[in-house]
Design a protein around this motif. Structure first.
Motif, PDB file in Angstrom:
ATOM      1  N   TRP A  59       0.707  -1.337   0.134  1.00 54.91           N
ATOM      2  CA  TRP A  59      -0.003  -0.063  -0.082  1.00 54.91           C
ATOM      3  C   TRP A  59       0.902   1.343   0.023  1.00 54.91           C
ATOM      4  O   TRP A  59       0.442   2.493  -0.574  1.00 54.91           O
ATOM      5  CB  TRP A  59      -1.120  -0.085   1.258  1.00 54.91           C
ATOM      6  CG  TRP A  59      -0.497   0.113   2.520  1.00 54.91           C
ATOM      7  CD1 TRP A  59      -0.087  -1.044   3.309  1.00 54.91           C
ATOM      8  CD2 TRP A  59       0.258   0.928   3.330  1.00 54.91           C
ATOM      9  NE1 TRP A  59       0.431  -0.563   4.473  1.00 54.91           N
ATOM     10  CE2 TRP A  59       0.806   0.757   4.400  1.00 54.91           C
ATOM     11  CE3 TRP A  59       0.175   2.552   2.904  1.00 54.91           C
ATOM     12  CZ2 TRP A  59       1.261   1.479   5.509  1.00 54.91           C
ATOM     13  CZ3 TRP A  59       0.824   3.151   4.089  1.00 54.91           C
ATOM     14  CH2 TRP A  59       1.216   2.881   5.003  1.00 54.91           C
ATOM     15  N   ARG A  62       1.437   1.448  -3.955  1.00 55.77           N
ATOM     16  CA  ARG A  62       0.105   1.508  -4.942  1.00 55.77           C
ATOM     17  C   ARG A  62      -0.906   0.866  -4.170  1.00 55.77           C
ATOM     18  O   ARG A  62      -1.083  -0.111  -3.581  1.00 55.77           O
ATOM     19  CB  ARG A  62       0.290   0.583  -6.129  1.00 55.77           C
ATOM     20  CG  ARG A  62      -0.913   0.608  -7.123  1.00 55.77           C
ATOM     21  CD  ARG A  62      -0.710  -0.153  -8.214  1.00 55.77           C
ATOM     22  NE  ARG A  62      -0.337   0.751  -9.252  1.00 55.77           N
ATOM     23  CZ  ARG A  62       0.412   0.197 -10.337  1.00 55.77           C
ATOM     24  NH1 ARG A  62       0.293  -1.008 -10.628  1.00 55.77           N
ATOM     25  NH2 ARG A  62       0.589   1.074 -11.249  1.00 55.77           N
ATOM     26  N   THR A  64      -4.830  -0.421  -3.716  1.00 53.69           N
ATOM     27  CA  THR A  64      -5.761  -1.063  -4.343  1.00 53.69           C
ATOM     28  C   THR A  64      -6.948  -0.408  -4.329  1.00 53.69           C
ATOM     29  O   THR A  64      -7.283   0.721  -3.548  1.00 53.69           O
ATOM     30  CB  THR A  64      -6.291  -2.371  -3.633  1.00 53.69           C
ATOM     31  OG1 THR A  64      -6.930  -2.339  -2.425  1.00 53.69           O
ATOM     32  CG2 THR A  64      -4.846  -3.269  -3.709  1.00 53.69           C
ATOM     33  N   ARG A  65      -8.058  -0.326  -5.238  1.00 49.22           N
ATOM     34  CA  ARG A  65      -9.466   0.095  -5.239  1.00 49.22           C
ATOM     35  C   ARG A  65      -9.956   0.281  -3.545  1.00 49.22           C
ATOM     36  O   ARG A  65     -10.540   0.860  -3.211  1.00 49.22           O
ATOM     37  CB  ARG A  65     -10.016  -0.311  -6.292  1.00 49.22           C
ATOM     38  CG  ARG A  65     -11.386   0.358  -6.538  1.00 49.22           C
ATOM     39  CD  ARG A  65     -12.137  -0.179  -7.805  1.00 49.22           C
ATOM     40  NE  ARG A  65     -11.185   0.153  -8.841  1.00 49.22           N
ATOM     41  CZ  ARG A  65     -11.296  -0.569 -10.108  1.00 49.22           C
ATOM     42  NH1 ARG A  65     -12.030  -1.589 -10.215  1.00 49.22           N
ATOM     43  NH2 ARG A  65     -10.623  -0.289 -10.996  1.00 49.22           N
ATOM     44  N   GLU A  67      -8.662  -0.538  -0.916  1.00 46.41           N
ATOM     45  CA  GLU A  67      -8.046   0.101   0.229  1.00 46.41           C
ATOM     46  C   GLU A  67      -8.222   1.562   0.031  1.00 46.41           C
ATOM     47  O   GLU A  67      -8.336   2.450   1.130  1.00 46.41           O
ATOM     48  CB  GLU A  67      -6.265   0.045   0.256  1.00 46.41           C
ATOM     49  CG  GLU A  67      -5.892  -1.560   0.337  1.00 46.41           C
ATOM     50  CD  GLU A  67      -4.507  -1.626  -0.208  1.00 46.41           C
ATOM     51  OE1 GLU A  67      -3.894  -2.713   0.526  1.00 46.41           O
ATOM     52  OE2 GLU A  67      -3.865  -1.095  -0.844  1.00 46.41           O
TER      53      GLU A  67
END
Length: 84
Positions: A59, A62, A64-65, A67
């Motif tokens: 995280w 990048r 995630t959608r 998160e």
């Protein structure tokens, strides 16, 4: 079954261009709680669970959608701000 997350009692906006982990550390300091408690509230791991080494969690590089959606729900910060 979905996990419900509570909103944070104090909300701090990130500075333009600020790294996500830096902003979350500032948020923890403002809440006077451990950084790991903020990560837990957001459902984010402190370390990669696959290794015991100190490896940056995914995280930090990048989101995630899912998160991003949880962080937005808990902090009130818009997803586009988090993405930036």
């Amino acid at each position: 079954m979905s996990t419900r997350h509570r909103t944070m009692p104090i909300r701090c906006a990130p500075q333009p261009g600020e790294a996500l982990d830096s902003w979350l550390e500032f948020t923890a300091a403002r809440l006077t709680c451990p950084f790991t408690d903020v990560l837990s509230a957001l459902g984010l791991p402190n370390r990669e669970t696959a290794t015991a080494a100190l490896v940056l969690p995914a995280w930090t590089i990048r989101l995630t959608r899912d998160e991003r959606a949880v962080i937005t729900a808990v902090t009130g910060i818009a997803e586009d701000v988090l993405t930036a």
